[in-house]
Motif scaffolding. Structure first.
Motif, mmCIF file in Angstrom:
data_model
loop_
_atom_site.group_PDB
_atom_site.id
_atom_site.type_symbol
_atom_site.label_atom_id
_atom_site.label_comp_id
_atom_site.label_asym_id
_atom_site.label_seq_id
_atom_site.Cartn_x
_atom_site.Cartn_y
_atom_site.Cartn_z
ATOM 1 N N GLY A 53 -8.992 79.053 -87.120
ATOM 2 C CA GLY A 53 -8.542 79.649 -88.483
ATOM 3 C C GLY A 53 -9.621 79.160 -89.409
ATOM 4 N N ARG A 54 -9.444 79.711 -90.715
ATOM 5 C CA ARG A 54 -10.215 79.489 -91.724
ATOM 6 C C ARG A 54 -10.043 78.193 -92.550
ATOM 7 N NH1 ARG A 54 -10.584 82.268 -97.176
ATOM 8 N NH2 ARG A 54 -12.679 81.919 -97.777
ATOM 9 N N ILE A 55 -11.154 77.537 -92.751
ATOM 10 C CA ILE A 55 -10.884 76.078 -93.584
ATOM 11 C C ILE A 55 -11.299 76.541 -94.863
ATOM 12 C CG2 ILE A 55 -11.770 73.858 -93.657
ATOM 13 C CD1 ILE A 55 -12.268 73.713 -90.812
ATOM 14 N N THR A 56 -10.188 76.169 -95.673
ATOM 15 C CA THR A 56 -10.393 76.273 -97.294
ATOM 16 C C THR A 56 -9.799 75.117 -97.983
ATOM 17 O OG1 THR A 56 -8.175 77.445 -97.382
ATOM 18 C CG2 THR A 56 -10.008 78.804 -97.180
ATOM 19 N N SER A 57 -10.219 74.997 -99.309
ATOM 20 C CA SER A 57 -9.703 73.560 -99.978
ATOM 21 C C SER A 57 -8.379 73.545 -100.053
ATOM 22 C CB SER A 57 -10.326 73.763 -101.300
ATOM 23 O OG SER A 57 -9.817 72.526 -102.006
ATOM 24 N N PRO A 58 -7.620 72.455 -99.785
ATOM 25 C CA PRO A 58 -6.160 72.353 -99.605
ATOM 26 C C PRO A 58 -5.733 71.735 -100.963
ATOM 27 C CG PRO A 58 -7.160 70.490 -98.552
ATOM 28 C CD PRO A 58 -8.188 71.362 -98.951
ATOM 29 N N THR A 59 -6.423 72.239 -101.941
ATOM 30 C CA THR A 59 -5.919 71.704 -103.263
ATOM 31 C C THR A 59 -4.648 71.828 -103.683
ATOM 32 O OG1 THR A 59 -8.386 72.117 -104.107
ATOM 33 C CG2 THR A 59 -6.642 71.716 -105.789
ATOM 34 N N PHE A 60 -4.073 73.105 -103.682
ATOM 35 C CA PHE A 60 -2.695 73.326 -103.992
ATOM 36 C C PHE A 60 -1.699 73.038 -103.189
ATOM 37 C CE2 PHE A 60 -5.725 76.094 -106.277
ATOM 38 C CZ PHE A 60 -5.286 75.638 -107.705
ATOM 39 N N VAL A 61 -1.877 72.832 -101.704
ATOM 40 C CA VAL A 61 -1.129 72.529 -100.765
ATOM 41 C C VAL A 61 -1.263 70.935 -100.217
ATOM 42 C CG1 VAL A 61 -0.829 74.850 -99.933
ATOM 43 C CG2 VAL A 61 -2.622 73.275 -98.912
ATOM 44 N N ILE A 62 -2.145 70.525 -100.886
ATOM 45 C CA ILE A 62 -2.634 69.156 -100.595
ATOM 46 C C ILE A 62 -3.118 68.840 -99.157
ATOM 47 C CG2 ILE A 62 -1.868 66.419 -100.711
ATOM 48 C CD1 ILE A 62 0.165 67.287 -102.881
ATOM 49 N N ALA A 63 -2.474 69.335 -98.066
ATOM 50 C CA ALA A 63 -2.899 69.075 -96.773
ATOM 51 C C ALA A 63 -2.776 70.169 -95.987
ATOM 52 C CB ALA A 63 -2.451 67.693 -96.121
ATOM 53 N N ARG A 64 -3.905 70.601 -95.041
ATOM 54 C CA ARG A 64 -3.598 71.606 -93.929
ATOM 55 C C ARG A 64 -3.811 70.969 -92.615
ATOM 56 N NH1 ARG A 64 -6.004 75.119 -97.701
ATOM 57 N NH2 ARG A 64 -4.286 76.715 -98.548
ATOM 58 N N SER A 65 -3.088 71.383 -91.729
ATOM 59 C CA SER A 65 -3.488 71.064 -90.300
ATOM 60 C C SER A 65 -4.025 72.239 -89.516
ATOM 61 C CB SER A 65 -2.224 70.599 -89.655
ATOM 62 O OG SER A 65 -1.703 69.520 -90.002
ATOM 63 N N HIS A 66 -5.194 71.875 -88.884
ATOM 64 C CA HIS A 66 -5.836 73.066 -88.123
ATOM 65 C C HIS A 66 -5.780 72.803 -86.665
ATOM 66 C CE1 HIS A 66 -7.919 74.664 -91.729
ATOM 67 N NE2 HIS A 66 -7.630 73.586 -92.219
ATOM 68 N N ARG A 67 -5.022 73.708 -85.767
ATOM 69 C CA ARG A 67 -5.111 73.361 -84.633
ATOM 70 C C ARG A 67 -6.490 73.490 -83.785
ATOM 71 N NH1 ARG A 67 -0.897 77.857 -83.664
ATOM 72 N NH2 ARG A 67 0.407 77.296 -85.386
ATOM 73 N N ALA A 68 -6.415 72.909 -82.909
ATOM 74 C CA ALA A 68 -7.837 72.704 -81.942
ATOM 75 C C ALA A 68 -8.070 73.900 -81.176
ATOM 76 C CB ALA A 68 -7.582 71.606 -81.127
ATOM 77 N N GLY A 69 -8.950 74.584 -80.942
ATOM 78 C CA GLY A 69 -9.243 75.622 -79.993
ATOM 79 C C GLY A 69 -9.174 75.066 -78.567
ATOM 80 N N GLU A 70 -9.626 75.910 -77.785
ATOM 81 C CA GLU A 70 -9.686 75.211 -76.602
ATOM 82 C C GLU A 70 -10.885 74.338 -76.367
ATOM 83 O OE1 GLU A 70 -11.536 77.418 -72.249
ATOM 84 O OE2 GLU A 70 -10.086 78.647 -73.592
ATOM 85 N N ALA A 71 -10.452 72.932 -75.919
ATOM 86 C CA ALA A 71 -11.280 71.788 -75.711
ATOM 87 C C ALA A 71 -11.435 71.162 -76.969
ATOM 88 C CB ALA A 71 -12.353 72.059 -74.709
ATOM 89 N N GLY A 72 -10.946 71.453 -77.855
ATOM 90 C CA GLY A 72 -11.232 71.002 -79.478
ATOM 91 C C GLY A 72 -10.430 69.929 -79.619
ATOM 92 N N VAL A 73 -10.560 69.434 -80.860
ATOM 93 C CA VAL A 73 -9.743 68.487 -81.656
ATOM 94 C C VAL A 73 -9.253 68.915 -82.919
ATOM 95 C CG1 VAL A 73 -9.969 66.105 -82.531
ATOM 96 C CG2 VAL A 73 -11.465 66.660 -80.644
ATOM 97 N N PRO A 74 -7.795 68.690 -83.116
ATOM 98 C CA PRO A 74 -7.293 69.001 -84.405
ATOM 99 C C PRO A 74 -7.994 68.410 -85.508
ATOM 100 C CG PRO A 74 -5.771 68.371 -82.651
ATOM 101 C CD PRO A 74 -7.058 67.901 -82.179
#
Length: 163
Positions: A53-74
């Motif tokens: 997924g796309r990483i955008t500023s979490p200013t209004f939601v305060i925090a976002r979790s981004h899942r790891a793709g294959e062999a990645g780290v969240p």
């Protein structure tokens, strides 16, 4: 370590290189004024970690979790600008365990340090030219405990780094 990052692309590239040193449970605290490049740096880190997924500023939601793709780290990406207490992070009920992810906190100085025994702090600033246009960004890296100093030494000097 003090780095010169002439363009937004260089800031992103530095994030990619930094991601190679990061592992689950790491805390990175970013400081700097609006528009200094904190989110661009986080986008590079996310790309290097292989998150989905796309990483955008979490200013209004305060925090976002981004899942790891294959062999990645969240990645947990937090904007602590409006937070007053560390307990407010717990109240967010993130779907990613911070021990299993890299956590990047923008505006986290003075608050987020307590999330981990050691962390990397990066102060990002922009140098404005005589015409008022944004020019080179400067990143100053501070190793705060743990093995951060050794990991940063392994990083070498990225694009535009000051010796």
């Amino acid at each position: 370590m003090r780095l010169q990052l002439p363009t937004a692309a260089d800031t992103h590239e530095f994030g990619l290189r930094l991601a190679a040193l990061l592992r689950a449970g790491d805390l990175v605290i970013l400081t700097g004024p609006l528009g200094a490049g904190k989110t661009a740096l986080t986008q590079g880190i996310g790309a290097g970690l292989g998150v989905e997924g796309r990483i955008t500023s979490p200013t209004f939601v305060i925090a976002r979790s981004h899942r790891a793709g294959e062999a990645g780290v969240p990645l947990v990406h937090v904007d602590a600008y409006r937070l007053e207490h560390l307990d407010e992070l717990d109240d967010l009920d993130l779907d990613t365990d911070v021990d299993a992810a890299v956590t990047v906190v923008e505006w986290g100085a003075g608050l987020a340090e307590r999330l981990a025994e050691s962390h990397l702090e990066i102060a990002v600033d922009r140098r404005t030219g005589a015409t008022g246009e944004d020019e080179t960004r400067e990143a100053v890296l501070h190793a705060r405990g743990g093995d951060w100093a050794e990991r940063l030494a392994a990083l070498g000097l990225p694009v535009g780094a000051a010796a």
